[in-house]
Enzyme design. Structure first.
Site, PDB file in Angstrom:
ATOM      1  CD  GLU A 210      49.574  42.861  45.391  1.00  0.00           C
ATOM      2  OE1 GLU A 210      49.284  41.944  46.167  1.00  0.00           O
ATOM      3  OE2 GLU A 210      48.735  43.615  44.867  1.00  0.00           O
TER       4      GLU A 210
ATOM      5  CB  CYS B 177      45.485  45.635  43.410  1.00  0.00           C
ATOM      6  SG  CYS B 177      45.774  43.891  43.225  1.00  0.00           S
TER       7      CYS B 177
ATOM      8  CG  HIS C 299      41.916  45.737  40.649  1.00  0.00           C
ATOM      9  ND1 HIS C 299      43.125  45.423  40.066  1.00  0.00           N
ATOM     10  CD2 HIS C 299      41.665  44.749  41.548  1.00  0.00           C
ATOM     11  CE1 HIS C 299      43.592  44.305  40.610  1.00  0.00           C
ATOM     12  NE2 HIS C 299      42.719  43.872  41.507  1.00  0.00           N
TER      13      HIS C 299
END
Ligand code: HMG
Length: 387
Positions: A79, A111, A233
């Site tokens: 990103e 993400c 994450h």
């Protein structure tokens, strides 16, 4: 046939800011950053490192050990893209000297991008068992100086080779996905830094974790106690810690302790590096493999989250002898080699990196010999060089 992760390469830039220094500069109690957020240091990328150069550097860690001719797919999730049209992966492909026949492209969903790439690679190798796929996540997390998100920045890349009969982690069939069109975190085209509804983003993250983990268990006839480790994450360590608490709250002591200990092992590298967006979950995986306690065939659950928002839970099984396929010493050295910068140096580097250098001005890198870097633009074309 098993398909999964056969190589993992990791790169982070050569500078960091200490969270105690940042807390003092921002008039905060250091324990808020160290304990409340869970971060000790954050990597800082200067103008010469971007998603492309970091992705090349991560893959260079293993490229000479693999058969380049067999790589049929190269995917980069990012990103922090460097162009609105051309894929970052084409610059990477050129530096890695992959065959022209390779299928290559860039994926964007915050993400989640690298996880999407892994799912595509898994299915690709199942159809083409004699070929392999390289999947890269590469990002610089930027919220801006003096913002609430500042303490959750970072920079780095993880690259993985996906192939048949892998040496590290076999990816299991099945997954549980969940998406919703929401605005918890985004970066408009005209902004170099992310916009975020911080508290809301943490609520959605936890909600998506509960949904996907519960659905995965129902769809795959398994339960929490079957997992040797659950990894996440990690935009900041406390975020994954909260998800892990939800997972273990009703478990027996042995399961709760095992999952808590392996969570701590999985968060060790992120605590030192910060958020690396697409690659963050895979930095958790690397940290778990190198610092945790896993038996052959141990089941590892992975929770991927990308703002906007997309969540997915899937799982893999650790291969016997996986330690031999890792580069523990190299990864320790990658983290330890970074030089500490003061908060004012970081502020200067951060501000400078928001702008492109003047066209046809050649940037110099202070990286070690062998690493790739962004050398500026020549007639508006990005130049990448190896030091
Ligand atoms: P904040 O307002 O600065 O922090 O925002 P806070 O006041 O909520 O405090 C944080 C924690 O520190 C709290 O603990 C405090 O109690 C504690 P909690 O209640 O959460 O358990 N605390 C202390 N602890 C010990 N000693 C002290 C002390 N003082 C306070 N003295 C926030 C924090 C994370 C919201 C902000 O940093 C932010 O906006 N970050 C960016 C957004 C983010 O990372 N969101 C995560 C979920 S979304 C996601 O993961 C996707 C993402 O990676 C992007 C993508 O997908 O591309 C972000």
């Amino acid at each position: 046939m098993q398909v999964g992760i056969d190589q993992i390469g990791f790169y982070t830039p050569n500078k960091y800011v200490d969270m105690v220094d940042l807390a003092h500069a921002r008039n905060q109690d250091p324990n808020k950053f160290l304990i409340g957020i869970g971060q000790s240091k954050m990597s800082v990328a200067d103008q010469t490192q971007d998603a492309v150069s970091m992705g090349i550097n991560a893959t260079m860690r293993y490229i000479d050990e693999i058969d380049r001719e067999k790589v049929g797919l190269l995917v980069i999730g990012t990103e922090s893209g460097v162009d609105q049209s051309k894929s970052a992966s084409l610059f990477v492909k050129s530096a890695l000297e992959l065959a022209p026949e390779v299928r290559t492209f860039e994926i964007k969903e915050a993400c989640f991008g690298m996880s999407a790439g892994i799912m595509i690679a898994r299915d690709y190798v199942r159809l083409h068992p004699h070929h392999s796929a390289i999947v890269i996540g590469s990002d610089i997390a930027r919220y801006g100086l003096n913002t609430g998100g500042e303490v959750t920045q970072g920079a780095g890349s993880v690259s993985m080779l996906i192939k048949a009969e892998p040496r590290i982690l076999a990816l299991k069939n099945g997954h549980s996905a969940y998406s919703a069109d929401i605005n918890d975190f985004w970066r408009p085209n005209d902004s170099a830094v992310a916009l975020v509804n911080g508290k809301y983003s943490t609520e959605v993250y936890l909600d998506f974790f509960k949904r996907t983990f519960t659905n995965y268990q129902a769809q795959n006839d398994c339960q929490t106690a079957d997992f040797a480790a659950l990894i996440y994450h990690l935009p900041f360590v406390k975020m994954g810690f909260k998800a892990n608490q939800l997972a273990i709250e009703k478990q027996e002591q042995e399961t709760a302790e095992r999952l808590a200990n392996n969570f701590t092992a999985s968060a060790q590298y992120s605590r030192e590096i910060g958020n690396i967006y697409t690659a963050s979950l895979y930095l958790s995986l690397l940290s778990l493999l190198e610092n945790g306690n896993l038996a052959p065939e141990a089941l590892v659950g992975l929770f991927s989250y990308g703002s906007g928002a997309m969540g997915e839970f899937y799982a893999g099984q650790v291969m016997e002898g996986y330690q031999n396929a890792l580069d523990f010493d190299g990864d320790q050295e990658m983290i330890a080699r970074r030089q500490k910068v003061s908060v004012s140096e970081y502020e200067q580097i951060f501000t400078q990196a928001l702008e492109l250098p003047q066209d046809n001005f050649e940037l110099e890198s202070d990286e070690e010999t062998g690493y790739w870097y962004f050398a500026g633009t020549k007639d508006h074309v990005r130049q990448y060089k190896q030091k």
